[in-house]
Design an enzyme around this catalytic site. Structure first.
Site, PDB file in Angstrom:
ATOM      1  N   ARG A 122       0.903   8.842  -4.142  1.00 32.65           N
ATOM      2  CA  ARG A 122       2.160   8.416  -3.563  1.00 32.65           C
ATOM      3  C   ARG A 122       2.869   9.552  -2.813  1.00 32.65           C
ATOM      4  NH1 ARG A 122       5.922   4.643  -7.194  1.00 32.65           N
ATOM      5  NH2 ARG A 122       3.924   3.568  -7.298  1.00 32.65           N
ATOM      6  N   HIS A 175      -1.360  -1.936   1.024  1.00 31.72           N
ATOM      7  CA  HIS A 175      -0.275  -1.238   0.332  1.00 31.72           C
ATOM      8  C   HIS A 175       0.648  -2.227  -0.358  1.00 31.72           C
ATOM      9  CE1 HIS A 175       1.695   2.590  -0.267  1.00 31.72           C
ATOM     10  NE2 HIS A 175       2.855   2.069   0.044  1.00 31.72           N
ATOM     11  N   TYR A 214      12.673  -6.020  15.571  1.00 35.56           N
ATOM     12  CA  TYR A 214      13.036  -5.593  16.929  1.00 35.56           C
ATOM     13  C   TYR A 214      12.066  -4.557  17.499  1.00 35.56           C
ATOM     14  CZ  TYR A 214      17.543  -7.600  15.642  1.00 35.56           C
ATOM     15  OH  TYR A 214      18.524  -8.434  15.235  1.00 35.56           O
TER      16      TYR A 214
END
Lengths: 260, 828
Positions: B48, B94, B138
C-alpha cells in the site's frame, strides 16, 4: 492541567452514562437495537462500514440481534487522551449502547448484551478495525472482555462458484475440503474469489454465513494473561513508534494474510 | 394477549439453549491482536504505502498505469474520461475506494507534485493553492509519454504476472521501469511503524549516475554526487548546502532545508519581496494564511500587502511598508513559515518484500541488477520467438524444395488430418511446421517469396546469434542498459529546477568545498551588487579594469568595484556608520551584462542606508588602518583588525552624532597624507599620523574646520597626484596636489576653488588620473560621463571651467570617478 483534564473527562463520562439511562434513540446514534431487552439473549454486532450495516440489518434476527454500524476506522484510544476519546461520536455511541458506563462507575451487571460481536470485512482493514475495537474494549470495558463477552464474527474468506451454485467457505482448509468434494470437471471450472468485504454478500447470505446463530462460528476472545495483554496494546497501539517498528521487523515472517 | 406477553413468548422460543447453539472457536486476545495487527501493518507496508525499489511505484499507481495501458489509453490517442480509468482500476485490480484511486491518479498528473508526470491530464487537476481536481466525471486522462518507458517491454515476459483478486485477469507484480523511477519521481508514504519520503531527482542526472555506476561499480557516494547533485523538485526552490543530501545518500536518511526563491525589489518608496518558487509540498493558500496570522499577531512587522499570482508559475508579491527592512522581513518569513522548510529524506523502499532504508549507491546498484534481469528476460523472449520462427521457416523451405510433392500429398489426402500426417512422415516435419505449411497461401509459392523466406531465415539466424551472445555476456547486457538509458535521457531529460546553494555556509560541512575563485565584485550607484567570474573580466596593465558591457544602463553605473577571491572577506561600510562583513562567495554571480541583485537581498540595510565604502580584506593584507570621514568633518582611524569579527547582520563602525553621516572610508598603511575638502572651497592636507588610533565604536576627532560648510569627501593623496573638484553649478577643474601645502588636522585648510555665486558650493572632491572617466549626477537624475583627460588642469585658486550645462533649478549632486570604458578593446 492534567488533573483538570481528567476531572472534566470523568464528568463527561458520568454524563454519558446518565444519558444512557434515558435510552432514547438519539443517544444511540446509528444503533438498531434488538427488540428483546433481556441481556441474556441479546447480542450486538459492531459492523464495519455503512454498506455492510444495511445488509446486516436486513439479515439479522431483529428479536435478539442489534446492529451498530461504524463509519471507517475508529479512534485509537491507546494514543488519544481520555477527553478526546469521550468526545468522539462513535465511542460515545458504543458506551451508550453497552449500558455499563466506564471507569469507576463501570457496572458489568448493566451490560445490555450477552455477546458483543465484532463483524468486520475479511481483509486487512477489517483486521485493523478489529484491533482498534479490541483496544477500546480492553481499555474502557476490561471486565466485559475478561468475562468473555467479546467475540469476532467469522465471515467467509472465499466464494466458490460453479454452475449456479455459490458456496461460501470460512478458510483455506474448508475451501480445499469443498473443492475435493466436487467432481473433477466442476472443480476445474469453479471460480474462486477471495472475499473483500461483507458488502459483497446480500442480506440472506450474510445471515446464513456469518450471523445465523445456528450456522455461524464465532471466535471468542479470551484473556489468559493480563500483563501480556497490557503490554501488547501498549506496544502496538501506543505513542512510541520504535517498539512497533521492532515488533514488525521481528514478526514479519509470521504474517498470515497479506492483502494484495 | 397484550404486547408484553407476545414478546415474552417469542423470547421463550430461544429458551435456555440460546448459547449452546453457537459453535465457538476461541482465541486469546494477545494472539488475536498480534495476528490482526501484523496482517494489517505488513499489508500496508508491502502493498500500500511503500514503493518498490525497482519501479518506484506503489500498487495503486502501478495498477493505474497498467490499466491505462491495457485499456489502450495511450499518449497518441485522445484523452479518456477519468471515470473510465478509475472504474477499470477498481473493477479489475484495486478493490478499494474510488476516491483513493482517483486521488492517486490526480497526483500523477499534477505538475507541482510530480517531477515527470506519468499521467497526462486534461481539465482541472487542481493547483498548488490546494484546490482539488474536478470530479472524475469531468476530467480526462491518458498515459504520459514517459510512462511508456516504465511499461516498455512488458509484453516480452520481462516481469512476473499475478492473478488479480478474482482471478479473472493478470497484472504485473512490478513494471519493467526502463528508467530509475524510484529516484526520478520519488514518493511519499506513511505505513505502520515506518514511513518513506523519497524526493524527486533530475532524470538526466540520475541516468548519468547510473551510467557512472555501470562504468565503475566501485564508485563511492561522493563521486556519484558529481552526477546526481541532489533532489530536484518540480517546484524548484533552493536547497541550502549539501551536507543533508550527502548524509541521505550515504545512509538513506538525512534532512535538507528548502528555501523559496525570493528577490527583494525596490518599488518607489517601498520594497517588495517577490517569491517565484516555493518549497516542495508547500501550499500557497496555507502560506498566505500563515503570513496573515503572523502579521495579525505582530510576529512579523512591516508587511502591508500580499498577493498570489499563479498564472505563469507561482508569483507571490509581498508588499512591505516604507520603513520595513526587507532582509529582516524575509528572514522572519523563512523562520516562521513554510517559505523555508525542513525536508526529511527517507529512502525507504521495498527490496523484494522487505522494507529497507537504502543509500543512493545501493539503490542504483539494485536497480541496475533489476535492469539486467529485464534485458536477459527480454532477450530470452526474443530468442525464443526467433527460434520458433526459424523452425517454421525451415519447414517452409522443405516444402518449397518439394513443392510438387507437397501439393500432390495434399490433393490426394482425404482430410485435413490425413494430409498433415502424411506430410509429417514424408518430410520428417514437426506438427508446428506442418500446420504452418498447411496454412500457407498459394501466393507464397512464387519464386520471389522463396527468396524472401531465405532472406528472412538468414536475418533471423544472425539475430539469434546476436541474442545468444548477449545472454552469454554480462558486459553486453550492461551496454544495452546504458544505451537504452541514454536514449531515454536524450528524449526526456530537462534542466534542473532546484538550485543547490553551495554558499549557504550553515548548511555545508566544509567551506573548503567551495572553490577558491578570483572574482570581481561590483556595486552600482543604485545599489545593485554582483560578482563576475574570472573569465568575465580582464585585468589590464594600466591597473584599470575593462568594464565594457557593465555600464550599459544609462541611469546606473558601477560605483564600487574590487577584485577578491571567493574566500576573502568583504567589508561594507554604510552612510549610517555601520559595517557588514560577508565572504566573496555570498555575493551572487551574474553575467557581465546583468544588473546584479539589489544589495538589500544580501545585507540588512535600513531605509536610506547606502554603502559608502566596500573593501576586501585578503589573508595577507598590507594596509593596517581604516580612516573614516563624516559629513560633519570628523575623522577617525581604526586598525583593520578591529573588524575581524563582524557579521553579516552588521555592527557599528563609527558612532555618529545626530544628522551626521559617514561619507568616506579609506585604507591606509600609516604613511599616507589625507586630504579633506569642505563645501565652501577649502581643503586640509595632513599627515594621517595626526589622527590617533581609536576603537571600533569611537566617534573620531575633528578633521577640518568647516565654518558654515559641510564636509564633502576625504581622500588619500600623494605627491604628483591631481585633485579634482566639482561645484553644484557644474564647474570643475583639476589641480596638482603639490600646490596644496601641508597643514594640520582640524585646521581650516587652504582654498581649493574660488567659490562664487556663479560656481556655487563644492559638491565633489576626488583624486583622479587620466585613465578615468567622470560620472556627474544631477538632482534631476541626469548622469553625464566625461573623460577626465578633457578636464582642464588649473591652478588652485581659480573658478574652474563649466563641465556641464545646467538649467536653472538643476544642481550637481554627486560625482564619481570610474575606470575608463574600454571601447576599442575586443574582449571576446
Amino acid at each position: 492541567m492534567l488533573a483538570c483534564r481528567a476531572r472534566n473527562a470523568a464528568k463527561k463520562a458520568r454524563e454519558i452514562t446518565r444519558k444512557s439511562d434515558l435510552a432514547t434513540t438519539n443517544f444511540f446514534g446509528k444503533l438498531s437495537d434488538c427488540k428483546s431487552k433481556d441481556p441474556k439473549v441479546s447480542e450486538i454486532f459492531i459492523v464495519e462500514g455503512d454498506s455492510a450495516g444495511g445488509s446486516a440489518k436486513k439479515g439479522r434476527d431483529a428479536m435478539t440481534q442489534a446492529i451498530l454500524p461504524l463509519k471507517g476506522k475508529i479512534l485509537n484510544v491507546e494514543k488519544a487522551r481520555l477527553d478526546k476519546a469521550l468526545s468522539n461520536e462513535e465511542i460515545r455511541t458504543i458506551i451508550t449502547a453497552f449500558g455499563t458506563g466506564i471507569g469507576e462507575e463501570f457496572d458489568l451487571s448493566k451490560l445490555r448484551y450477552d455477546k458483543i460481536i465484532i463483524m468486520t470485512d475479511a481483509d486487512v482493514d477489517g483486521s485493523h478495525i478489529r484491533v482498534l475495537l479490541l483496544t477500546l474494549f480492553y481499555r474502557f470495558f476490561k471486565p466485559i472482555v475478561e468475562n468473555g463477552h467479546v467475540y469476532a464474527a467469522q465471515p467467509p474468506l472465499y466464494r466458490i462458484m460453479h454452475g449456479k451454485t455459490r458456496k461460501y467457505v470460512l478458510d483455506d482448509r474448508e475451501k480445499d475440503e469443498y473443492l475435493a468434494s466436487l467432481p473433477e470437471n466442476v472443480r476445474a471450472r469453479a471460480e474462486i474469489a477471495r472475499m473483500k468485504g461483507l458488502g459483497e454478500m446480500d442480506a440472506d447470505e450474510l445471515n446464513e454465513t456469518t450471523m445465523d446463530i445456528e450456522k455461524r462460528t464465532l471466535r471468542r476472545i479470551n484473556v489468559s494473561d493480563c500483563v501480556a495483554a497490557d503490554a501488547i496494546f501498549e506496544k502496538l497501539m501506543g505513542d512510541e513508534v520504535e517498539p512497533r517498528r521492532k515488533f514488525i521487523e521481528e514478526n514479519a515472517r509470521y504474517v498470515k494474510n497479506l492483502d494484495v | 394477549m397484550n404486547e408484553n406477553d407476545k414478546e415474552n413468548i417469542e423470547i421463550d422460543k430461544y429458551g435456555g439453549t440460546f448459547h449452546e447453539r453457537d459453535s465457538l472457536a476461541e482465541n486469546d486476545i494477545v494472539s488475536e491482536v498480534k495476528d490482526s495487527f501484523l496482517d494489517y501493518s505488513m499489508s500496508v507496508i508491502t502493498s500500500r504505502a511503500i514503493p518498490d525499489l525497482r519501479d518506484g511505484l506503489k500498487p495503486v499507481h502501478r495498477r493505474i498505469l497498467w490499466s491505462m495501458y491495457e485499456e489502450g489509453n495511450m499518449p497518441d490517442k485522445p484523452h479518456k474520461k477519468s471515470a473510465t480509468t478509475v472504474g477499470y482500476v477498481m473493477g479489475h485490480y484495486h478493490p478499494h475506494g474510488d476516491s483513493s484511486i482517483y486521488e492517486a491518479m490526480v497526483r500523477l498528473a499534477q505538475d507541482f507534485n510530480q517531477r515527470y508526470m506519468l499521467v497526462d491530464g486534461h481539465g482541472n487537476f487542481g493547483n498548488i493553492e490546494g484546490d482539488g481536481a474536478a470530479a472524475y466525471r469531468y476530467t480526462e486522462v491518458r498515459l504520459a509519454k514517459i510512462s511508456l518507458e516504465l511499461l516498455r517491454d512488458i509484453n516480452k515476459d520481462t516481469v512476473d504476472m499475478d492473478d488479480n483478486f478474482d482471478t479473472t485477469s493478470k497484472e504485473p507484480k512490478v513494471l519493467p521501469s526502463r528508467f530509475p523511477n524510484i529516484l526520478v519521481n520519488g514518493t511519499m508514504g506513511i505505513a505502520v511503524g515506518m514511513a518513506t519520503n523519497i524526493p524527486p531527482h533530475n532524470l538526466g542526472e540520475v541516468i548519468d549516475g547510473c551510467i557512472a555506476y555501470i562504468d565503475n561499480p566501485d564508485i563511492d557516494t561522493l563521486d556519484l554526487m558529481e552526477y546526481i547533485k541532489g533532489p530536484d523538485f518540480p517546484t524548484g526552490g533552493i536547497i541550502l548546502g549539501n551536507s543533508g543530501i550527502r548524509k541521505a545518500y550515504e545512509t538513506g536518511r538525512g534532512t535538507i532545508t528548502i528555501r523559496s526563491r525570493a528577490v527583494i525589489e525596490e518599488a518607489g518608496t517601498h520594497s517588495n519581496i517577490v517569491i517565484t518558487e516555493v518549497p516542495y509540498g508547500a501550499n500557497t493558500m496555507d502560506l498566505k494564511n500563515k503570513v496573515a496570522e503572523l502579521v495579525r499577531d505582530k510576529v512579523i512587522d512591516g508587511i502591508s500587502d500580499y498577493h498570489t499570482d499563479l498564472k505563469h508559475g507561482v508569483k507571490i508579491t509581498i508588499t512591505l511598508k516604507r520603513d520595513a527592512n526587507p532582509q529582516v522581513v524575509l528572514n522572519n518569513l523563512y523562520k516562521h513559515t513554510n517559505f523555508q522548510i525542513q525536508y526529511g529524506i527517507i529512502f525507504l523502499m521495498l527490496d523484494g518484500q522487505t522494507p529497507k532504508t537504502l543509500g543512493l549507491k545501493d539503490i542504483i546498484s539494485k536497480y541496475i541488477d533489476y535492469q539486467k534481469e529485464i534485458i536477459i528476460r527480454r532477450t530470452r523472449f526474443d530468442l525464443n520467438k526467433d527460434e520458433k520462427r526459424v523452425h517454421i521457416l525451415e519447414g517452409y523451405k522443405i516444402a518449397q524444395d518439394n513443392i510438387d510433392e507437397v501439393i500432390k500429398i495434399i490433393k490426394n489426402a482425404e482430410s485435413d488430418s490425413e494430409a498433415k500426417e502424411k506430410l509429417m512422415s514424408r518430410f520428417s516435419l514437426t506438427e508446428i511446421q506442418t500446420d504452418a505449411i498447411l496454412e500457407l497461401k498459394l501466393r507464397r509459392l512464387t519464386g520471389l517469396e522463396r527468396d524472401k523466406i531465405e532472406a528472412e531465415l538468414n536475418e533471423l539466424l544472425k539475430e539469434i546469434e546476436e541474442l545468444k551472445s548477449i545472454l552469454a555476456s554480462n558486459q553486453k547486457v550492461l551496454d544495452i542498459i546504458k544505451k537504452e538509458l541514454l536514449e531515454i535521457k536524450n528524449k526526456y531529460a530537462d534542466e534542473r529546477r532546484t538550485h543547490i546553494d553551495m554558499t549557504a555556509i550553515d548548511y555545508i560541512e566544509d567551506e573548503s568545498l567551495i572553490p577558491v575563485d578570483s572574482v570581481m565584485v561590483t556595486l552600482t550607484n543604485k545599489g545593485y551588487i554582483k560578482r563576475l567570474g574570472v573569465d568575465n573580466y580582464k585585468l589590464q596593465n594600466k591597473g584599470g579594469v575593462g568594464i565594457k558591457g557593465m555600464s550599459t544602463n544609462e541611469e546606473d553605473f558601477v560605483e564600487h568595484m574590487l577584485v577578491a577571491t571567493t574566500h576573502d572577506y568583504l567589508l561594507f561600510f554604510s552612510n549610517k556608520g555601520k559595517v557588514y562583513r560577508i565572504k566573496g562567495y555570498e555575493i551572487p554571480e551574474f553575467s557581465r551584462q546583468a544588473k546584479g541583485l539589489p544589495i538589500i537581498n544580501i545585507l540588512p540595510l535600513e531605509k536610506d542606508e547606502k554603502i559608502s565604502g566596500m573593501f576586501v580584506i585578503s589573508k595577507n593584507e598590507e594596509s593596517k588602518y581604516l580612516v573614516f570621514t563624516t559629513r560633519n568633518g570628523l575623522v577617525k582611524k581604526c586598525e583593520i583588525s578591529e573588524f575581524a569579527n563582524i557579521r553579516k547582520t552588521g555592527k557599528i563602525a563609527i558612532k555618529l552624532r545626530e544628522n551626521d553621516e559617514l561619507i568616506s572610508v579609506m585604507k591606509t598603511d600609516g604613511k599616507q597624507f589625507i586630504a579633506v575638502a569642505s563645501s565652501n572651497g577649502r581643503l586640509v592636507n595632513f599627515d594621517e599620523n595626526e589622527i590617533r588610533i581609536m576603537g571600533r565604536s569611537a566617534s573620531g576627532v575633528k578633521g577640518i574646520e568647516l565654518g558654515d560648510g559641510i564636509c564633502i569627501d576625504a581622500n588619500v593623496v600623494s605627491q604628483g597626484k591631481e585633485v579634482l573638484v566639482v561645484t553644484e553649478n557644474g564647474y570643475g577643474k583639476r589641480t596638482s596636489i603639490d600646490e596644496y601645502r601641508i597643514t594640520h588636522r582640524g585646521s581650516k585648510g587652504v582654498k581649493t576653488l574660488n567659490s562664487t555665486d556663479k560656481t556655487g558650493n563644492i559638491v565633489a572632491f576626488k583624486v583622479v588620473n587620466n585613465e578615468e572617466d567622470l560620472m556627474i549626477i544631477t538632482n534631476s537624475g541626469i548622469v553625464i560621463r566625461i573623460p577626465i583627460s578633457q578636464i582642464s588642469v588649473m591652478s588652485r585658486v581659480t573658478q574652474g571651467v563649466r563641465l556641464i550645462n545646467l538649467k536653472d533649478s538643476q544642481k550637481v549632486t554627486s560625482v564619481f570617478n570610474i575606470p575608463k570604458e574600454e571601447e576599442s578593446e575586443n574582449i571576446e
